[in-house]
Design a protein around this motif. Structure first.
Motif, PDB file in Angstrom:
ATOM      1  N   VAL A   1       0.827  -1.214   0.000  1.00 19.04           N
ATOM      2  CA  VAL A   1       0.000   0.000   0.000  1.00 19.04           C
ATOM      3  C   VAL A   1       0.858   1.260   0.000  1.00 19.04           C
ATOM      4  O   VAL A   1       0.736   2.116  -0.880  1.00 19.04           O
ATOM      5  CB  VAL A   1      -0.967   0.019   1.205  1.00 19.04           C
ATOM      6  N   VAL A   2       1.733   1.366   0.990  1.00 18.15           N
ATOM      7  CA  VAL A   2       2.572   2.555   1.099  1.00 18.15           C
ATOM      8  C   VAL A   2       3.556   2.641  -0.070  1.00 18.15           C
ATOM      9  O   VAL A   2       3.786   3.719  -0.628  1.00 18.15           O
ATOM     10  CB  VAL A   2       3.334   2.569   2.443  1.00 18.15           C
ATOM     11  N   GLY A   3       4.128   1.488  -0.454  1.00 22.08           N
ATOM     12  CA  GLY A   3       5.089   1.460  -1.564  1.00 22.08           C
ATOM     13  C   GLY A   3       4.542   2.068  -2.842  1.00 22.08           C
ATOM     14  O   GLY A   3       5.144   2.981  -3.418  1.00 22.08           O
ATOM     15  N   PRO A   4       3.386   1.608  -3.336  1.00 19.93           N
ATOM     16  CA  PRO A   4       2.807   2.210  -4.543  1.00 19.93           C
ATOM     17  C   PRO A   4       2.471   3.689  -4.385  1.00 19.93           C
ATOM     18  O   PRO A   4       2.604   4.457  -5.343  1.00 19.93           O
ATOM     19  CB  PRO A   4       1.532   1.378  -4.756  1.00 19.93           C
ATOM     20  N   ALA A   5       2.033   4.097  -3.187  1.00 20.36           N
ATOM     21  CA  ALA A   5       1.720   5.508  -2.953  1.00 20.36           C
ATOM     22  C   ALA A   5       2.977   6.371  -3.103  1.00 20.36           C
ATOM     23  O   ALA A   5       2.943   7.448  -3.725  1.00 20.36           O
ATOM     24  CB  ALA A   5       1.115   5.690  -1.561  1.00 20.36           C
ATOM     25  N   VAL A   6       4.096   5.890  -2.547  1.00 21.64           N
ATOM     26  CA  VAL A   6       5.373   6.603  -2.680  1.00 21.64           C
ATOM     27  C   VAL A   6       5.814   6.625  -4.136  1.00 21.64           C
ATOM     28  O   VAL A   6       6.279   7.651  -4.650  1.00 21.64           O
ATOM     29  CB  VAL A   6       6.457   5.933  -1.799  1.00 21.64           C
ATOM     30  N   ALA A   7       5.654   5.502  -4.830  1.00 22.39           N
ATOM     31  CA  ALA A   7       6.031   5.419  -6.245  1.00 22.39           C
ATOM     32  C   ALA A   7       5.242   6.417  -7.082  1.00 22.39           C
ATOM     33  O   ALA A   7       5.798   7.070  -7.986  1.00 22.39           O
ATOM     34  CB  ALA A   7       5.802   4.003  -6.764  1.00 22.39           C
ATOM     35  N   LEU A   8       3.958   6.545  -6.799  1.00 24.78           N
ATOM     36  CA  LEU A   8       3.111   7.486  -7.544  1.00 24.78           C
ATOM     37  C   LEU A   8       3.583   8.919  -7.343  1.00 24.78           C
ATOM     38  O   LEU A   8       3.632   9.714  -8.292  1.00 24.78           O
ATOM     39  CB  LEU A   8       1.655   7.336  -7.097  1.00 24.78           C
TER      40      LEU A   8
ATOM     41  N   VAL B   1      -6.057  -3.262  -7.853  1.00 25.21           N
ATOM     42  CA  VAL B   1      -6.430  -1.859  -7.606  1.00 25.21           C
ATOM     43  C   VAL B   1      -5.422  -0.920  -8.247  1.00 25.21           C
ATOM     44  O   VAL B   1      -5.793   0.077  -8.888  1.00 25.21           O
ATOM     45  CB  VAL B   1      -6.535  -1.587  -6.090  1.00 25.21           C
ATOM     46  N   VAL B   2      -4.136  -1.226  -8.089  1.00 27.92           N
ATOM     47  CA  VAL B   2      -3.085  -0.387  -8.664  1.00 27.92           C
ATOM     48  C   VAL B   2      -3.174  -0.381 -10.193  1.00 27.92           C
ATOM     49  O   VAL B   2      -3.017   0.671 -10.831  1.00 27.92           O
ATOM     50  CB  VAL B   2      -1.685  -0.862  -8.197  1.00 27.92           C
ATOM     51  N   ILE B   3      -3.422  -1.533 -10.797  1.00 29.71           N
ATOM     52  CA  ILE B   3      -3.584  -1.602 -12.254  1.00 29.71           C
ATOM     53  C   ILE B   3      -4.740  -0.720 -12.706  1.00 29.71           C
ATOM     54  O   ILE B   3      -4.634   0.032 -13.688  1.00 29.71           O
ATOM     55  CB  ILE B   3      -3.811  -3.058 -12.718  1.00 29.71           C
ATOM     56  N   TYR B   4      -5.839  -0.775 -11.979  1.00 29.88           N
ATOM     57  CA  TYR B   4      -7.011   0.040 -12.315  1.00 29.88           C
ATOM     58  C   TYR B   4      -6.688   1.532 -12.219  1.00 29.88           C
ATOM     59  O   TYR B   4      -7.018   2.311 -13.124  1.00 29.88           O
ATOM     60  CB  TYR B   4      -8.163  -0.322 -11.376  1.00 29.88           C
ATOM     61  N   ILE B   5      -6.009   1.934 -11.144  1.00 27.43           N
ATOM     62  CA  ILE B   5      -5.638   3.335 -10.968  1.00 27.43           C
ATOM     63  C   ILE B   5      -4.677   3.776 -12.073  1.00 27.43           C
ATOM     64  O   ILE B   5      -4.776   4.886 -12.617  1.00 27.43           O
ATOM     65  CB  ILE B   5      -5.004   3.564  -9.578  1.00 27.43           C
TER      66      ILE B   5
END
Length: 309
Positions: free
Chosen positions: A233-240, A299-303
């Protein structure tokens, strides 16, 4: 077929099948897990990493963008996991496994199939994932390896153990032979390919054998749960955030964002078993994050499709 079912059936389910096979075989034959771990660490891993580095051809512009992203992303994950481990007041060995579970990502047998499914008509998306596999291999056998060794040893002994690892020389050899365009004789190339093809199966079957000795109720503990939240969760948020700061867009941004959401690398468990550093916790984290990721990756793919296509 929905993205959730596609990801589960094509990626997560095959991984779980191999884990299940390993668990059944372990119950029946009681393998020597230490010996299997050494076989992976000193034979299968070096061969797979060498072949991967030797074969990969990368566009320089894309390589530059990915390099900047991955340095910032991995650096942020290292810092974040370090502070969380400090806040939790984890012991050295627990902290080492926790930090590895956050930083080391399953970019290979999980990430590449996802990329192939997502970017079937856009080869650059798959190429980016291959680049990420290379960076993850380098991170695993530098930072990740140092983490585990330093949790049990100190000083010169850390360096000595580090230099004993064949994976280090496989990394160097793979890069050099690729850059110099050296052709490997078939008498060596064929055995290398055979070993590489067996790596994923042997590693996952070994992990399954290791997991068969774990009680399911122990999966619910603060280290595993926080590790999964941070990784998935946090990892993808930081990546974004990094993607927006760098001004990346299109397939490059989409593939990097998706790649940041993959679960904990199985290699983190293999190394923990090899060095006998909280190996059960490491194996549990790999299993738990892989299962949960079938939801979070979707969820990440959809976003990513909403933001970058």
């Amino acid at each position: 077929m929905t993205y959730l079912s596609m990801i589960f059936l094509q990626i997560v389910a095959p991984i779980l099948v191999l884990l299940f096979v390993g668990a059944i075989l372990q119950k029946k034959f009681s393998f020597n897990l230490k010996a299997l771990s050494q076989l992976i660490t000193y034979c299968f891993m070096p061969a797979a990493v060498f072949v991967n580095l030797y074969e990969t051809q990368v566009d320089l512009e894309v390589l530059g963008q990915v390099t900047i992203f991955i340095v910032l992303f991995i650096g942020s994950q290292i810092i974040l996991s370090h502070f969380i481990a400090k806040m939790l007041r984890l012991e050295r060995q627990e902290a080492a496994v926790f930090k590895n579970s956050v930083v080391l990502i399953n970019s290979g047998n999980y990430g590449i199939p996802v990329a192939q499914m997502m970017f079937a008509t856009q080869p650059i998306g798959v190429a980016i994932q291959v680049i990420l596999v290379i960076f993850q291999n380098m991170t695993t056998y530098t930072y990740g390896l140092y983490n585990l060794i330093s949790s049990t040893k100190s000083g010169l002994s850390i360096l000595k153990d580090f230099l004993k690892m064949p994976i280090i020389y496989a990394l160097i050899a793979g890069v050099l032979l690729n850059v110099w365009n050296v052709e490997i004789p078939q008498v060596f190339r064929i055995p290398l390919d055979h070993i590489t093809e067996g790596f994923i199966a042997v590693a996952l079957i070994t992990l399954g054998a290791q997991l068969s000795q774990i009680e399911v109720r122990t999966l619910v503990n603060k280290i595993i749960i926080l590790s999964c939240i941070t990784r998935l969760v946090v990892g993808p948020a930081v990546a974004l955030l990094i993607i927006f700061v760098l001004g990346l867009d299109g397939v490059v941004a989409q593939s990097l964002f998706i790649a940041s959401s993959f679960p904990t690398s199985r290699n983190s468990s293999s190394l923990a078993l090899e060095y006998d550093v909280e190996s059960n916790t490491a194996a549990q984290t790999v299993l738990f994050s892989t299962i949960v990721s079938c939801l979070t990756v979707t969820v990440v793919i959809y976003i990513s499709m909403l933001l970058f296509t």
